[in-house]
Design an enzyme around this catalytic site. Structure first.
Site, PDB file in Angstrom:
ATOM      1  N   ARG A  12      96.628 -32.458  -4.914  1.00 22.90           N
ATOM      2  CA  ARG A  12      95.460 -32.429  -4.028  1.00 22.90           C
ATOM      3  C   ARG A  12      95.725 -33.220  -2.752  1.00 22.90           C
ATOM      4  O   ARG A  12      95.295 -32.832  -1.662  1.00 22.90           O
ATOM      5  CB  ARG A  12      94.228 -32.995  -4.725  1.00 22.90           C
ATOM      6  CG  ARG A  12      93.646 -32.068  -5.762  1.00 22.90           C
ATOM      7  CD  ARG A  12      92.475 -32.756  -6.478  1.00 22.90           C
ATOM      8  NE  ARG A  12      92.157 -32.071  -7.700  1.00 22.90           N
ATOM      9  CZ  ARG A  12      91.213 -31.154  -7.833  1.00 22.90           C
ATOM     10  NH1 ARG A  12      90.504 -30.809  -6.783  1.00 22.90           N
ATOM     11  NH2 ARG A  12      90.995 -30.573  -8.978  1.00 22.90           N
ATOM     12  N   ASP A 108      87.174 -30.772 -19.611  1.00 20.52           N
ATOM     13  CA  ASP A 108      87.787 -32.104 -19.610  1.00 20.52           C
ATOM     14  C   ASP A 108      86.886 -33.190 -19.030  1.00 20.52           C
ATOM     15  O   ASP A 108      87.357 -34.229 -18.591  1.00 20.52           O
ATOM     16  CB  ASP A 108      89.121 -32.073 -18.859  1.00 20.52           C
ATOM     17  CG  ASP A 108      88.964 -31.761 -17.380  1.00 20.52           C
ATOM     18  OD1 ASP A 108      87.853 -31.384 -16.948  1.00 20.52           O
ATOM     19  OD2 ASP A 108      89.960 -31.876 -16.643  1.00 20.52           O
ATOM     20  N   GLU A 109      85.570 -32.961 -19.038  1.00 21.12           N
ATOM     21  CA  GLU A 109      84.646 -33.940 -18.481  1.00 21.12           C
ATOM     22  C   GLU A 109      83.435 -34.113 -19.382  1.00 21.12           C
ATOM     23  O   GLU A 109      82.847 -33.131 -19.827  1.00 21.12           O
ATOM     24  CB  GLU A 109      84.115 -33.427 -17.135  1.00 21.12           C
ATOM     25  CG  GLU A 109      84.647 -34.126 -15.946  1.00 21.12           C
ATOM     26  CD  GLU A 109      84.057 -33.529 -14.673  1.00 21.12           C
ATOM     27  OE1 GLU A 109      83.668 -34.344 -13.823  1.00 21.12           O
ATOM     28  OE2 GLU A 109      83.983 -32.308 -14.548  1.00 21.12           O
TER      29      GLU A 109
END
Length: 121
Positions: A12, A108-109
């Site tokens: 990113r 994944d959160e």
């Protein structure tokens, strides 16, 4: 040259976005490693990741339950209707509960609101 479904923080920082195609991403970050997920019926098969996610979420939720139980010395239960953990206060009149809302945001959160548990301790 499919689309990306996950991008590391390092990638990113080089400008790679989740919406990028493989070649686009490599042009932005030449050290990028692209890993292809298994494919089923022409689409990404995320079953393996969903299974792993469920196991990890269980560990997280069980750990929270254990901590609340340890700190409040009461029994904990998951309330499947409200998707929250409840620590039953067996010695408290009227069956007062400590509720810990758990919101699973993605594979994944997870968000856990321990406000009420903190006020109880």
């Amino acid at each position: 040259n499919g689309g990306l479904i996950a991008v590391s923080y390092e990638a990113r920082s080089s400008g790679v976005k989740r919406s990028d195609r493989g070649k686009e991403a490599l042009a932005k970050c030449n050290t990028l490693s692209i890993v292809q997920v298994p494919v089923k019926r022409g689409k990404a098969n995320l079953d393996l990741y969903r299974t792993a996610s469920a196991r990890i979420m269980k560990v997280v939720i069980d750990s929270i339950r254990s901590e609340v139980d340890l700190l409040t010395s009461h029994t904990n239960n998951i309330n499947p209707t409200t998707n929250s953990l409840a620590a039953s206060k067996g010695t408290t009149p009227a069956g007062n509960n400590v509720k810990i809302p758990v919101e699973i945001a993605s594979i994944d959160e997870v968000y856990v609101d321990v406000t009420e548990a903190c006020h109880t301790i």
